[in-house]
Design a protein around this motif. Structure first.
Motif, PDB file in Angstrom:
ATOM      1  N   SER A  63      -0.702   5.653  -1.805  1.00 33.36           N
ATOM      2  CA  SER A  63      -1.014   5.557  -0.372  1.00 33.36           C
ATOM      3  C   SER A  63      -1.955   4.396  -0.093  1.00 33.36           C
ATOM      4  N   VAL A  64      -2.905   4.146  -1.009  1.00 29.97           N
ATOM      5  CA  VAL A  64      -3.844   3.043  -0.824  1.00 29.97           C
ATOM      6  C   VAL A  64      -3.109   1.706  -0.904  1.00 29.97           C
ATOM      7  N   LEU A  65      -2.235   1.577  -1.893  1.00 32.13           N
ATOM      8  CA  LEU A  65      -1.502   0.320  -2.039  1.00 32.13           C
ATOM      9  C   LEU A  65      -0.577   0.076  -0.854  1.00 32.13           C
ATOM     10  N   LEU A  66       0.106   1.124  -0.406  1.00 32.57           N
ATOM     11  CA  LEU A  66       1.005   0.956   0.739  1.00 32.57           C
ATOM     12  C   LEU A  66       0.236   0.537   1.976  1.00 32.57           C
ATOM     13  N   SER A  67      -0.914   1.170   2.204  1.00 29.41           N
ATOM     14  CA  SER A  67      -1.727   0.821   3.361  1.00 29.41           C
ATOM     15  C   SER A  67      -2.205  -0.621   3.276  1.00 29.41           C
ATOM     16  N   LEU A  68      -2.622  -1.055   2.082  1.00 30.68           N
ATOM     17  CA  LEU A  68      -3.108  -2.427   1.905  1.00 30.68           C
ATOM     18  C   LEU A  68      -1.991  -3.435   2.144  1.00 30.68           C
ATOM     19  N   VAL A  69      -0.823  -3.171   1.578  1.00 32.42           N
ATOM     20  CA  VAL A  69       0.290  -4.121   1.718  1.00 32.42           C
ATOM     21  C   VAL A  69       0.754  -4.210   3.168  1.00 32.42           C
ATOM     22  N   VAL A  70       0.821  -3.075   3.853  1.00 31.33           N
ATOM     23  CA  VAL A  70       1.230  -3.093   5.258  1.00 31.33           C
ATOM     24  C   VAL A  70       0.200  -3.847   6.105  1.00 31.33           C
ATOM     25  N   ILE A 143       4.815   4.301   6.816  1.00 32.60           N
ATOM     26  CA  ILE A 143       4.855   3.990   5.386  1.00 32.60           C
ATOM     27  C   ILE A 143       4.122   5.028   4.569  1.00 32.60           C
ATOM     28  N   GLN A 144       3.146   5.723   5.174  1.00 32.20           N
ATOM     29  CA  GLN A 144       2.447   6.788   4.453  1.00 32.20           C
ATOM     30  C   GLN A 144       3.375   7.962   4.176  1.00 32.20           C
ATOM     31  N   ARG A 145       4.367   8.157   5.063  1.00 27.74           N
ATOM     32  CA  ARG A 145       5.340   9.237   4.852  1.00 27.74           C
ATOM     33  C   ARG A 145       6.371   8.875   3.795  1.00 27.74           C
ATOM     34  N   ALA A 146       6.404   7.620   3.391  1.00 28.25           N
ATOM     35  CA  ALA A 146       7.408   7.177   2.427  1.00 28.25           C
ATOM     36  C   ALA A 146       7.088   7.625   1.008  1.00 28.25           C
ATOM     37  N   SER A 147       5.871   8.115   0.767  1.00 23.20           N
ATOM     38  CA  SER A 147       5.509   8.594  -0.567  1.00 23.20           C
ATOM     39  C   SER A 147       4.649   9.843  -0.426  1.00 23.20           C
ATOM     40  N   ILE A 148       5.081  10.923  -1.061  1.00 21.94           N
ATOM     41  CA  ILE A 148       4.320  12.164  -1.049  1.00 21.94           C
ATOM     42  C   ILE A 148       4.082  12.613  -2.488  1.00 21.94           C
ATOM     43  N   VAL A 149       3.138  13.523  -2.664  1.00 16.79           N
ATOM     44  CA  VAL A 149       2.807  14.041  -3.988  1.00 16.79           C
ATOM     45  C   VAL A 149       3.341  15.462  -4.104  1.00 16.79           C
ATOM     46  N   THR A 150       4.139  15.694  -5.135  1.00 15.79           N
ATOM     47  CA  THR A 150       4.696  17.022  -5.374  1.00 15.79           C
ATOM     48  C   THR A 150       4.520  17.389  -6.849  1.00 15.79           C
ATOM     49  N   ARG A 456       5.783  19.982 -19.094  1.00 16.43           N
ATOM     50  CA  ARG A 456       4.517  19.838 -18.385  1.00 16.43           C
ATOM     51  C   ARG A 456       4.758  19.876 -16.880  1.00 16.43           C
ATOM     52  N   ILE A 457       3.890  20.548 -16.186  1.00 19.96           N
ATOM     53  CA  ILE A 457       3.895  20.545 -14.735  1.00 19.96           C
ATOM     54  C   ILE A 457       2.756  19.653 -14.277  1.00 19.96           C
ATOM     55  N   SER A 458       3.093  18.599 -13.554  1.00 24.11           N
ATOM     56  CA  SER A 458       2.064  17.652 -13.130  1.00 24.11           C
ATOM     57  C   SER A 458       2.397  17.148 -11.733  1.00 24.11           C
ATOM     58  N   ASN A 459       1.364  16.690 -11.036  1.00 24.31           N
ATOM     59  CA  ASN A 459       1.574  16.079  -9.725  1.00 24.31           C
ATOM     60  C   ASN A 459       2.237  14.717  -9.904  1.00 24.31           C
ATOM     61  N   ALA A 460       3.260  14.479  -9.119  1.00 22.14           N
ATOM     62  CA  ALA A 460       4.011  13.231  -9.232  1.00 22.14           C
ATOM     63  C   ALA A 460       4.333  12.700  -7.843  1.00 22.14           C
ATOM     64  N   TYR A 461       4.561  11.402  -7.798  1.00 25.87           N
ATOM     65  CA  TYR A 461       4.944  10.771  -6.543  1.00 25.87           C
ATOM     66  C   TYR A 461       6.450  10.968  -6.311  1.00 25.87           C
ATOM     67  N   ARG A 462       6.787  11.240  -5.070  1.00 26.86           N
ATOM     68  CA  ARG A 462       8.198  11.293  -4.691  1.00 26.86           C
ATOM     69  C   ARG A 462       8.398  10.391  -3.475  1.00 26.86           C
ATOM     70  N   SER A 463       9.257   9.397  -3.642  1.00 24.11           N
ATOM     71  CA  SER A 463       9.462   8.394  -2.596  1.00 24.11           C
ATOM     72  C   SER A 463      10.562   8.825  -1.643  1.00 24.11           C
ATOM     73  N   ASN A 464      10.310   8.608  -0.362  1.00 26.20           N
ATOM     74  CA  ASN A 464      11.308   8.862   0.679  1.00 26.20           C
ATOM     75  C   ASN A 464      11.701   7.512   1.266  1.00 26.20           C
ATOM     76  N   LEU A 465      12.831   7.000   0.808  1.00 28.00           N
ATOM     77  CA  LEU A 465      13.233   5.644   1.192  1.00 28.00           C
ATOM     78  C   LEU A 465      13.664   5.549   2.651  1.00 28.00           C
ATOM     79  N   THR A 466      13.895   6.692   3.280  1.00 25.42           N
ATOM     80  CA  THR A 466      14.248   6.658   4.699  1.00 25.42           C
ATOM     81  C   THR A 466      13.087   6.106   5.521  1.00 25.42           C
TER      82      THR A 466
END
Length: 592
Positions: A63-70, A143-150, A456-466
């Protein structure tokens, strides 16, 4: 009055390559790089763990990188838009435009509030300003909605490890005690804890080397259990004849009920299988009768399950040390049946049933299961208007009732099959017993080598390309508008800006007319950069030394025409009583 003109030494040089707006092009290129960076970040981070991206030793939230790039993309577009405004404004000024429209196009660049003013002109400047404002507002949240943590499962990885659970039989006196006869009456201390933990649904915890926190391990543990085999038959009933003379119980004629003219519609019994000569006290017999449909006449289902002591495979799932075994769904998990002599003291029981003090290996399991599930209900004749009466014992007959309350005391009452639940309760009690016995006698347990499948169960990024596509579409639209404003740069013959002094110079301010008209504004202002000026008003009769200065120290590239200077050296153009605004230059008043 004096008329002066300058001789231009700067050449007006229009052309495609001569006037290329390199700053705007570099900004658009930067914008395109940012778009590629957004795509790269989302594609590369998709499915990656949050604690290890972009590098295990240096994690940065997506989220930090996306915000910076935008933000950089928005800045690049803003720079290009500013240059587009300049080129487009000067292009239309060169082609001729109303002063009102030129003023509005300047105002809209400074703030969107210009669209609410009285000088509104709906043109490309207004469209560009509105699009730029909207895009700068929405592209960040989009762009913040384009990546979530699951939470995501990684693996499995396979390894072998030792586990301290014995696959030997339980002690002969493990679970139950009887003060008279062979039927279990009280539980042993160790099995009492097992029964209480099961009743309270307490977690079963194991320690398996290699199964770490936040992991899920799947393993197959061979241990004492039950080989399970079930058969089924149909039992006819006819509730039309429930009150026929001579009937006792249609479906359970051997019952000891004191009531006649009844039909048993649900019946569960759990017993020792001690009638089998070759395995006394090593088997459990489960019999369940139930009425599955609403018919007044038909067939009930009777299932009989025989549970024999055996070594079985328990399919175990362990998360953070908490163990769950896979339910029995009529699969065959048996490794080998456990063989016993016809009746040998110390194998399946201890003590004498006749003298008291009889103890058994699995009697406690039967005792607990019998208390939970043994139950019976029969429907019998009542008065003409009161429906059917109940003859009921145990709670399971109510727990497995499947019909709604409108059917109560009616022949349409129905029940479900309880046998799978009974079997799974027995298996749970048996496995908990094996674990409890192994932990209580850990020094005497020989570890077993088992194969573990670990995830292993871990938090991971999931991208929403829409959302990425929507964000890029918005920003590309703004970039296209900027490109449209930039088009026409080849009409300009020098570098031009919307600097206020440049505009004043273009509109004929006398103070700014020195030098070549094709100089850029910085060069034009260079000779007078250190002069002090003050805005104010001048009236007739005030001195204007600047005219004298221009005449006495005239530049070589200035041609003076029709110079007329009166004796009093006052400006002839200043008529009495007509004040004018001007700039104070070197503490003297000079007209613009």
């Amino acid at each position: 009055m004096y008329h002066c003109r300058t001789v231009d030494h700067e050449i007006w040089r229009p052309g495609f390559w001569a006037r290329v707006p390199w700053t705007a092009i570099a900004s658009i290129f930067s914008f395109l790089v940012c778009c590629a960076a957004l795509v790269g970040i989302l594609l590369n981070s998709d499915g990656k763990e949050t604690v290890g991206w972009p590098h295990p030793s240096r994690t940065i939230p997506v989220s930090v990188l996306l915000s910076l790039v935008v933000s950089i993309a928005n800045l690049s577009l803003a720079v290009a838009l500013s240059k587009g405004y300049e080129i487009s404004w000067w292009t239309q000024a060169l082609q001729g435009a109303q002063l009102r429209k030129l003023q509005f196009d300047l105002d809209i660049q400074r703030g969107i509030s210009a669209v609410f003013g009285g000088n509104l002109a709906l043109d490309k400047f207004a469209v560009a300003a509105v699009i730029s404002l909207v895009v700068s507002i929405i592209d960040g949240p989009l762009i913040q909605r384009a990546s979530i943590v699951t939470a995501r499962e990684y693996g499995p990885s396979i390894f072998d490890t030792d586990i301290k659970i014995s696959n030997a039989s339980l002690p002969a006196n493990f679970s139950a005690f009887s003060g008279g006869g062979s039927d279990p009456q009280v539980l042993t201390p160790l099995f009492r804890n097992v029964s209480r933990a099961y009743s309270n649904r307490e977690d079963l915890v194991l320690s398996v080397e290699g199964c770490k926190t936040n992991t899920t391990c799947k393993l197959v543990i061979p241990a004492p259990g039950f080989d399970i085999s079930c058969t089924q038959r149909l039992v006819p009933y006819d509730l039309w004849n429930i009150a026929s003379a001579g009937f006792n119980d249609q479906t359970r004629p051997y019952s000891n009920s004191t009531f006649f003219n009844q039909v048993t519609t649900f019946d569960v019994t759990i017993q020792f299988g001690r009638s089998q000569d070759d395995a006394s006290y090593s088997t459990i017999n489960v019999t369940a009768l139930y009425k599955p449909d609403e018919a007044r006449e038909g067939n009930m289902v009777e299932r009989q399950c025989l549970l024999r002591l055996a070594t079985v495979h328990y399919f175990v799932t362990m998360s953070d040390g908490i163990v769950k075994i896979e339910d029995w769904k009529e699969q065959n998990d048996t490794v080998a049946l456990t063989t016993f002599s016809k009746y040998k003291e110390g194998e399946l029981s201890v003590g004498s049933s006749a003298a008291g003090g009889f103890q058994s290996m699995i009697g406690g399991i039967i005792f607990v299961a019998d208390g939970l599930y043994s139950s019976r209900i029969a429907l019998r004749v009542a008065g003409k208007a009161n429906g059917l009466l109940f003859n009921i014992t145990g709670q399971a007959a109510s727990n497995y009732l499947t019909s709604d309350m409108s059917t109560y005391s009616n022949y349409t009452m129905t029940w479900a099959d309880p046998t799978n639940d009974i079997v799974n309760t027995v298996r749970q009690l048996m496995f908990r017993s094996v674990v409890a016995n192994s932990m209580a006698n850990s020094t005497g347990v020989t570890p077993q080598l088992v194969t573990v499948s670990q995830s292993r169960i871990s938090n991971a990024y999931r991208s929403n390309l829409t959302y990425l596509a929507i964000t890029l579409a918005c920003m590309v639209l703004q970039a296209l508008v900027v490109a449209y404003l930039l088009f026409g740069w080849h009409h300009l013959g020098r570098d031009m800006s919307l600097d206020p002094f440049e505009l004043a110079r273009a509109l004929g301010a006398p103070l700014l007319q020195g030098g070549s008209s094709n100089m850029n504004i910085k060069e034009a202002l260079s000779p007078i950069n250190h002069h002090r000026i003050r805005y104010g008003k001048i009236s007739n009769g005030e001195r204007a030394p600047i005219i004298e200065q221009e005449i006495t120290s005239m530049p070589t590239d200035v041609v003076v025409e029709d110079i007329k200077l009166k004796d009093d050296k006052k400006l002839e153009s200043h008529e009495a009583g007509s004040p004018k605004l001007g700039l104070y230059w070197q503490e003297h008043v000079v007209a613009l």
